[in-house]
Write a protein that holds these residues in place. Structure first.
Motif, mmCIF file in Angstrom:
data_model
loop_
_atom_site.group_PDB
_atom_site.id
_atom_site.type_symbol
_atom_site.label_atom_id
_atom_site.label_comp_id
_atom_site.label_asym_id
_atom_site.label_seq_id
_atom_site.Cartn_x
_atom_site.Cartn_y
_atom_site.Cartn_z
ATOM 1 N N GLU A 193 0.828 -1.204 0.000
ATOM 2 C CA GLU A 193 0.000 0.000 0.000
ATOM 3 C C GLU A 193 0.865 1.259 0.000
ATOM 4 N N TYR A 194 1.971 1.220 0.742
ATOM 5 C CA TYR A 194 2.874 2.362 0.788
ATOM 6 C C TYR A 194 3.427 2.658 -0.606
ATOM 7 N N ILE A 195 3.828 1.618 -1.302
ATOM 8 C CA ILE A 195 4.353 1.788 -2.656
ATOM 9 C C ILE A 195 3.262 2.302 -3.581
ATOM 10 N N ASP A 196 2.053 1.729 -3.485
ATOM 11 C CA ASP A 196 0.934 2.184 -4.311
ATOM 12 C C ASP A 196 0.631 3.658 -4.047
ATOM 13 N N ASP A 197 0.618 4.052 -2.774
ATOM 14 C CA ASP A 197 0.329 5.438 -2.425
ATOM 15 C C ASP A 197 1.430 6.380 -2.908
ATOM 16 N N SER A 198 2.657 5.922 -2.907
ATOM 17 C CA SER A 198 3.757 6.746 -3.430
ATOM 18 C C SER A 198 3.566 7.004 -4.918
ATOM 19 N N VAL A 199 3.124 5.990 -5.633
ATOM 20 C CA VAL A 199 2.871 6.138 -7.071
ATOM 21 C C VAL A 199 1.705 7.100 -7.293
ATOM 22 N N VAL A 200 0.647 6.959 -6.522
ATOM 23 C CA VAL A 200 -0.510 7.849 -6.656
ATOM 24 C C VAL A 200 -0.096 9.286 -6.366
ATOM 25 N N THR A 201 0.685 9.490 -5.304
ATOM 26 C CA THR A 201 1.152 10.834 -4.962
ATOM 27 C C THR A 201 1.939 11.443 -6.121
ATOM 28 N N SER A 202 2.832 10.655 -6.692
ATOM 29 C CA SER A 202 3.629 11.153 -7.820
ATOM 30 C C SER A 202 2.754 11.507 -9.013
ATOM 31 N N GLY A 240 -5.019 5.419 -0.660
ATOM 32 C CA GLY A 240 -5.796 5.916 -1.785
ATOM 33 C C GLY A 240 -6.485 7.244 -1.560
ATOM 34 N N VAL A 241 -6.475 7.746 -0.323
ATOM 35 C CA VAL A 241 -7.094 9.035 -0.018
ATOM 36 C C VAL A 241 -6.020 10.113 -0.146
ATOM 37 N N VAL A 242 -6.245 11.043 -1.053
ATOM 38 C CA VAL A 242 -5.284 12.113 -1.316
ATOM 39 C C VAL A 242 -5.670 13.342 -0.510
#
Length: 104
Positions: A34-43, A67-69
């Protein structure tokens, strides 16, 4: 030999279970994936915001948790804040957007 194989299998299974539990998520902490997924979403959200002509000069911070930005920082107008929210919602992987931006 059979007993040694049984004990060895039990030890390997126990180690595997402990390792997988250590990487799992909780309501307040992300798992490794999830941390990796959230890092990708943030980018992706940062790139999308920076690529928008209306938002290029804005001082917007982006953080993602499960997933919450969350958008924070400063924008020049309420319209810019709304545009940043729209842009963030359009990124794949975003489940919702919290708008904590302030107008200068």
């Amino acid at each position: 030999m059979n007993r040694i194989g049984t004990y060895l299998s039990a030890i390997v299974l126990a180690a595997a279970l402990l390792t997988s539990v250590g990487c799992s998520s909780t309501p307040r902490q992300e798992g490794t994936g999830e941390y990796i997924d959230d890092s990708v979403v943030t980018s992706k959200v940062k790139v999308a915001i920076f690529g928008d002509p209306m938002l290029k000069s804005a001082e917007i911070n982006v953080e993602t948790f499960k997933g919450v930005v969350q958008l924070s920082g400063f924008v020049s107008s309420r319209a810019a804040a709304n545009r940043a929210t729209e842009v963030a919602r359009g990124v794949a992987g975003v489940t919702s957007v919290k708008n904590d931006m302030r107008v200068k």
